[in-house]
Design an enzyme around this catalytic site. Structure first.
Site, PDB file in Angstrom:
ATOM      1  N   CYS A 138     -40.060  -7.429   2.660  1.00 23.45           N
ATOM      2  CA  CYS A 138     -39.987  -8.026   4.002  1.00 23.45           C
ATOM      3  C   CYS A 138     -38.905  -7.432   4.882  1.00 23.45           C
ATOM      4  CB  CYS A 138     -39.734  -9.523   3.877  1.00 23.45           C
ATOM      5  SG  CYS A 138     -38.152  -9.818   3.079  1.00 23.45           S
ATOM      6  N   CYS A 148     -38.384 -13.517  -2.714  1.00 20.49           N
ATOM      7  CA  CYS A 148     -37.117 -13.793  -2.028  1.00 20.49           C
ATOM      8  C   CYS A 148     -35.982 -13.992  -3.046  1.00 20.49           C
ATOM      9  CB  CYS A 148     -37.225 -15.025  -1.137  1.00 20.49           C
ATOM     10  SG  CYS A 148     -38.687 -14.997  -0.096  1.00 20.49           S
TER      11      CYS A 148
HETATM   12 FE1  FES Z   1     -37.698 -11.878   3.168  1.00 22.84          FE
HETATM   13 FE2  FES Z   1     -37.892 -14.103   1.943  1.00 22.84          FE
HETATM   14  S1  FES Z   1     -39.337 -13.292   3.348  1.00 22.84           S
HETATM   15  S2  FES Z   1     -36.474 -12.563   1.558  1.00 22.84           S
END
Ligand code: FES
Length: 166
Positions: free
Chosen positions: A34, A103
């Site tokens: 992400c 995450c």
């Molecule tokens: Fe990036 Fe959770 S969406 S660390």
């Protein structure tokens, strides 16, 4: 997607947020999935994590997992802290939605990087066992940092062994 009460609580009141200016180890990791970013700072005293702080630019789960890993790692020995996995973090938060499991990698990897940094500042590559001189004598508290380069094995003041294998 539902978050556990514990995740929401750590997201709303994250523990140990901030920076340690004179940190003994710093780890910065990005999440390739992400693009989020975490920096983790540790202070080490007598082989244990005496203080730990983090800064996270990321989603709510990243903030909650960062907060939780600081709680899990505080006062642990470096060996114990290295064994904390992303599942330990997720379990301590009473679970994460499957889409958010990545995450918790950010937190676990950040801690590992900070510990690696601590060792590399002492000339030790993680996964490579070495003998290091302690910061202070475990018996009389004499400061040993100035003697580190001389590869001493015993405290110059009281004669106690001051090396350990890491
Ligand atoms: Fe990036 Fe959770 S969406 S660390």
């Amino acid at each position: 997607m539902t978050y556990s009460e514990k995740v929401l609580e750590h997201f709303r009141n994250p523990r140990n947020v901030g920076e340690i200016i004179d940190a003994d180890g710093v780890g910065t990791v990005g999440n390739p999935i992400c693009g989020d970013l975490l920096t983790l700072y540790i202070k080490v005293r007598d082989g244990k994590i005496s203080d730990i702080k983090f800064k996270t630019f990321g989603c709510g789960a990243a903030i909650a997992t960062s907060s939780m890993i600081t709680e899990l790692a505080k006062n642990k020995t470096l060996d114990e802290a290295l064994k904390i996995t992303r599942n330990d973090v997720a379990n301590a938060l009473e679970g994460l939605p499957p889409i958010k499991m990545h995450c918790s990698n950010l937190a676990a990897d950040g801690l590992k990087e900070a510990i690696k940094d601590y060792y590399s500042k002492r000339g030790v590559k993680l996964d490579e066992k070495k003998i290091i001189v302690l910061d202070d004598c475990p018996s009389c508290g004499f400061e040993l940092k100035p003697f580190r380069d001389k590869s001493i094995k015993f405290c110059p003041r009281c004669g106690v062994k001051v090396t350990k294998e890491v």
